[in-house]
Design a protein around this motif. Structure first.
Motif, PDB file in Angstrom:
ATOM      1  N   LEU A   1      11.700 -28.898  19.730  1.00  0.00           N
ATOM      2  CA  LEU A   1      11.267 -29.548  20.959  1.00  0.00           C
ATOM      3  C   LEU A   1      10.710 -30.926  20.622  1.00  0.00           C
ATOM      4  CD1 LEU A   1       9.419 -26.567  22.679  1.00  0.00           C
ATOM      5  CD2 LEU A   1      11.766 -27.317  23.029  1.00  0.00           C
ATOM      6  N   GLU A   2      10.940 -31.881  21.491  1.00  0.00           N
ATOM      7  CA  GLU A   2      10.470 -33.241  21.267  1.00  0.00           C
ATOM      8  C   GLU A   2       9.145 -33.475  21.976  1.00  0.00           C
ATOM      9  OE1 GLU A   2      13.294 -36.251  21.971  1.00  0.00           O
ATOM     10  OE2 GLU A   2      14.845 -35.337  20.730  1.00  0.00           O
ATOM     11  N   ASN A   3       8.201 -34.076  21.237  1.00  0.00           N
ATOM     12  CA  ASN A   3       6.876 -34.372  21.772  1.00  0.00           C
ATOM     13  C   ASN A   3       6.969 -35.589  22.688  1.00  0.00           C
ATOM     14  OD1 ASN A   3       4.166 -35.367  22.064  1.00  0.00           O
ATOM     15  ND2 ASN A   3       3.578 -34.113  20.324  1.00  0.00           N
ATOM     16  N   THR A   4       6.474 -35.468  23.923  1.00  0.00           N
ATOM     17  CA  THR A   4       6.538 -36.574  24.886  1.00  0.00           C
ATOM     18  C   THR A   4       5.381 -37.553  24.736  1.00  0.00           C
ATOM     19  OG1 THR A   4       5.290 -35.351  26.568  1.00  0.00           O
ATOM     20  CG2 THR A   4       7.697 -35.088  26.546  1.00  0.00           C
ATOM     21  N   GLY A   5       4.405 -37.242  23.870  1.00  0.00           N
ATOM     22  CA  GLY A   5       3.277 -38.133  23.644  1.00  0.00           C
ATOM     23  C   GLY A   5       2.016 -37.764  24.394  1.00  0.00           C
ATOM     24  N   VAL A   6       2.062 -36.728  25.215  1.00  0.00           N
ATOM     25  CA  VAL A   6       0.855 -36.306  25.943  1.00  0.00           C
ATOM     26  C   VAL A   6      -0.161 -35.700  24.984  1.00  0.00           C
ATOM     27  CG1 VAL A   6      -0.039 -34.791  27.760  1.00  0.00           C
ATOM     28  CG2 VAL A   6       2.157 -35.950  28.063  1.00  0.00           C
ATOM     29  N   PHE A   7       0.286 -34.765  24.117  1.00  0.00           N
ATOM     30  CA  PHE A   7      -0.548 -34.185  23.071  1.00  0.00           C
ATOM     31  C   PHE A   7       0.077 -34.549  21.732  1.00  0.00           C
ATOM     32  CE2 PHE A   7      -1.570 -30.543  26.205  1.00  0.00           C
ATOM     33  CZ  PHE A   7      -2.559 -31.311  26.796  1.00  0.00           C
ATOM     34  N   GLU A   8      -0.621 -35.356  20.963  1.00  0.00           N
ATOM     35  CA  GLU A   8      -0.040 -35.931  19.752  1.00  0.00           C
ATOM     36  C   GLU A   8       0.453 -34.879  18.763  1.00  0.00           C
ATOM     37  OE1 GLU A   8      -1.326 -39.035  16.161  1.00  0.00           O
ATOM     38  OE2 GLU A   8      -2.577 -38.788  17.932  1.00  0.00           O
ATOM     39  N   GLY A   9      -0.293 -33.782  18.601  1.00  0.00           N
ATOM     40  CA  GLY A   9       0.070 -32.807  17.578  1.00  0.00           C
ATOM     41  C   GLY A   9       0.965 -31.677  18.053  1.00  0.00           C
ATOM     42  N   ALA A  10       1.387 -31.705  19.304  1.00  0.00           N
ATOM     43  CA  ALA A  10       2.185 -30.601  19.847  1.00  0.00           C
ATOM     44  C   ALA A  10       3.570 -30.560  19.215  1.00  0.00           C
ATOM     45  CB  ALA A  10       2.300 -30.727  21.361  1.00  0.00           C
ATOM     46  N   SER A  11       4.065 -29.362  18.951  1.00  0.00           N
ATOM     47  CA  SER A  11       5.413 -29.175  18.409  1.00  0.00           C
ATOM     48  C   SER A  11       5.933 -27.820  18.871  1.00  0.00           C
ATOM     49  CB  SER A  11       5.410 -29.255  16.883  1.00  0.00           C
ATOM     50  OG  SER A  11       4.634 -28.200  16.331  1.00  0.00           O
ATOM     51  N   GLY A  12       7.218 -27.601  18.674  1.00  0.00           N
ATOM     52  CA  GLY A  12       7.775 -26.322  19.075  1.00  0.00           C
ATOM     53  C   GLY A  12       9.254 -26.222  18.778  1.00  0.00           C
ATOM     54  N   THR A  13       9.793 -25.026  18.983  1.00  0.00           N
ATOM     55  CA  THR A  13      11.204 -24.770  18.788  1.00  0.00           C
ATOM     56  C   THR A  13      11.725 -23.906  19.936  1.00  0.00           C
ATOM     57  OG1 THR A  13      10.739 -22.817  17.436  1.00  0.00           O
ATOM     58  CG2 THR A  13      11.084 -24.906  16.273  1.00  0.00           C
ATOM     59  N   ALA A  14      13.016 -24.022  20.193  1.00  0.00           N
ATOM     60  CA  ALA A  14      13.702 -23.161  21.156  1.00  0.00           C
ATOM     61  C   ALA A  14      14.913 -22.572  20.451  1.00  0.00           C
ATOM     62  CB  ALA A  14      14.123 -23.949  22.390  1.00  0.00           C
ATOM     63  N   SER A  15      15.103 -21.258  20.589  1.00  0.00           N
ATOM     64  CA  SER A  15      16.172 -20.571  19.870  1.00  0.00           C
ATOM     65  C   SER A  15      16.959 -19.669  20.814  1.00  0.00           C
ATOM     66  CB  SER A  15      15.596 -19.729  18.725  1.00  0.00           C
ATOM     67  OG  SER A  15      14.857 -20.533  17.833  1.00  0.00           O
ATOM     68  N   TYR A  16      18.265 -19.631  20.570  1.00  0.00           N
ATOM     69  CA  TYR A  16      19.180 -18.815  21.381  1.00  0.00           C
ATOM     70  C   TYR A  16      20.070 -18.039  20.425  1.00  0.00           C
ATOM     71  CZ  TYR A  16      22.996 -17.742  24.666  1.00  0.00           C
ATOM     72  OH  TYR A  16      23.955 -17.119  25.430  1.00  0.00           O
ATOM     73  N   ARG A  17      20.305 -16.762  20.743  1.00  0.00           N
ATOM     74  CA  ARG A  17      21.090 -15.919  19.846  1.00  0.00           C
ATOM     75  C   ARG A  17      21.927 -14.933  20.644  1.00  0.00           C
ATOM     76  NH1 ARG A  17      19.602 -13.034  14.407  1.00  0.00           N
ATOM     77  NH2 ARG A  17      20.883 -11.175  14.464  1.00  0.00           N
ATOM     78  N   GLU A  18      23.190 -14.877  20.315  1.00  0.00           N
ATOM     79  CA  GLU A  18      24.100 -13.877  20.868  1.00  0.00           C
ATOM     80  C   GLU A  18      24.597 -12.999  19.734  1.00  0.00           C
ATOM     81  OE1 GLU A  18      27.322 -15.801  22.794  1.00  0.00           O
ATOM     82  OE2 GLU A  18      26.168 -16.449  24.539  1.00  0.00           O
ATOM     83  N   LYS A  19      24.502 -11.689  19.915  1.00  0.00           N
ATOM     84  CA  LYS A  19      25.008 -10.752  18.914  1.00  0.00           C
ATOM     85  C   LYS A  19      25.558  -9.534  19.622  1.00  0.00           C
ATOM     86  CE  LYS A  19      23.920  -8.337  14.622  1.00  0.00           C
ATOM     87  NZ  LYS A  19      22.888  -8.017  13.608  1.00  0.00           N
ATOM     88  N   ASN A  20      26.846  -9.326  19.450  1.00  0.00           N
ATOM     89  CA  ASN A  20      27.532  -8.237  20.132  1.00  0.00           C
ATOM     90  C   ASN A  20      27.293  -8.343  21.641  1.00  0.00           C
ATOM     91  OD1 ASN A  20      28.491  -7.296  17.636  1.00  0.00           O
ATOM     92  ND2 ASN A  20      26.602  -6.102  17.317  1.00  0.00           N
TER      93      ASN A  20
END
Length: 404
Positions: A299-318
């Protein structure tokens, strides 16, 4: 002063007063593009009851938007007079040929041909921002000059930014384009990337580079290559962001980088280049013929909270599909999650049980079919904007356009 002149004067005065009350002026832009939101009424504040009606129309010629203007002024006999101008936009300018007509009576029936209409010169408009500019005219033997113009009124419920997002259609689908920047000469070993996002309410263009010598690099786009800004490299890395409408910490995106070559230049010429490639759609996941597909993006930090970070994950299995979003670097609380502006849940941030240093983490997990301790995945996050808002649900703090 005749009745018509009096009416025109009253009209312009009323519009001026009304506009002063209801209009909130956007910030000036050092470099802007004339967009459809420049259409409207433009007053000549230093001349009596005179002005221009400008329309940016739904036609293009050689990549330029077309424009039509009507200039209402007065003749040597002090009676009302008007001119028509037709041309195109070019950056922050509108360049037009000027026409007039004579020998036509009031409410005269239409006749074939345009024998009464003829060219008399040129009219060019150059805008300083969304609300002010300068008009220059050349009438040949009848003289030339320039005058200030000031917006009186614009399109209903429009908000001019001078950036390319003003011209994004209301039914546009979100897109993300990317192109790699590779070394353009033997003494350069670094690399970079250019990315473009578009959705109905805004457009973004990011250029980043790494493993380059420290310094200031010019960003050039399209053919012929035109400079659009600078990228500062420190400790081997650098990045610059453009956005339309403009945002704090981001330069106004007044040019369209799509289908363009992207290059970074130093004093010796091109350092990184997209080569023969242009901004194009990402390689899509899930097309390898296997029973599993997995996508994970930061995830991209928009500058509101300087130290904020994150990830988004998607998975398909069977026959199972999972999606999750994790964030860090923010205070405890509940943070709304939206997918393409639609609320889908809350990310609750608490102490990270896997760490002993008091760090905080929040995560929301979805699955289809629904599994224990997961929300039902009843939406498709692919090819959509993923947005995390602050605890007050007022500002976006993390975001990403999730690939397909």
């Amino acid at each position: 002063m005749n009745h018509y002149q009096t009416t025109v004067r009253i009209l312009f005065t009323l519009i001026t007063l009304t506009w002063a009350v209801v209009m909130t002026l956007p910030a000036s832009a050092a470099d802007l593009a004339v967009t459809r939101y420049f259409s409207g009424l433009w007053d000549q504040p230093r001349q009596e009851s005179q002005g221009i009606v400008l329309q940016i129309i739904d036609q293009e010629e050689d990549g330029h938007k077309k424009a039509v203007a009507y200039w209402f002024t007065y003749g040597d006999n002090l009676d009302t007079a008007w001119f028509m101008a037709i041309g195109h936009t070019e950056g922050n300018q509108v360049l037009m040929n000027l026409y007039t007509a004579d020998g036509v009576a009031f409410m005269e029936e239409d006749a074939p041909g345009n024998e009464n209409v003829y060219a008399v010169g040129t009219l060019n408009l150059e805008f300083k921002n969304c609300n002010r500019g300068v008009a220059s005219y050349d009438l040949g033997e009848d003289g030339n000059g320039d005058f200030e113009i000031k917006r009186l009124a614009g399109l209903y419920h429009s908000r001019c930014s001078g950036g390319i997002s003003d011209d994004t259609p209301s039914d546009a689908k979100p897109i993300m384009l990317t192109v790699a920047l590779e070394p353009a000469r033997e003494d350069i070993s670094g690399k970079g990337q250019a990315k473009f996002w578009e959705r109905v309410d805004r457009s973004d263009f990011h250029v980043s580079a790494e493993d380059l010598p420290d310094g200031i690099y010019s960003i050039l786009v399209c053919e012929p290559l035109e400079p659009v800004g600078n990228l500062v490299v420190e400790n081997g890395e650098g990045a610059v962001q453009f956005r339309s409408p403009a945002a704090e910490g981001k330069e106004l995106l007044s040019f369209d980088p799509r289908n363009c070559i992207i290059e970074l230049h130093d004093a010796n010429g091109a350092a990184l280049s997209s080569g023969e490639s242009v901004l194009a759609t990402r390689n899509r996941g899930g097309g390898n013929g296997r029973d599993m597909a997995e996508i994970s993006v930061d995830l991209e930090n928009t500058g509101v909270f300087e130290g904020a970070s994150g990830t988004a994950s998607y998975r398909e299995k069977n026959s199972s599909t999972e999606f999750e979003v994790e964030i860090r670097g923010v205070a405890e609380g509940a943070y709304p999650l939206r997918v393409n502006a639609v609320p889908v849940g809350q990310i609750v941030v608490t102490a990270d049980e896997d760490e002993d240093d008091g760090s905080l983490k929040g995560r929301i997990r979805f699955s289809k079919p629904q599994k224990e301790e997961r929300e039902l995945l009843n939406f498709d996050p692919r090819d959509q904007w993923i947005e995390v808002y602050d605890a007050d649900d007022a500002q976006i703090i993390l975001e990403v356009f999730f690939p397909e």
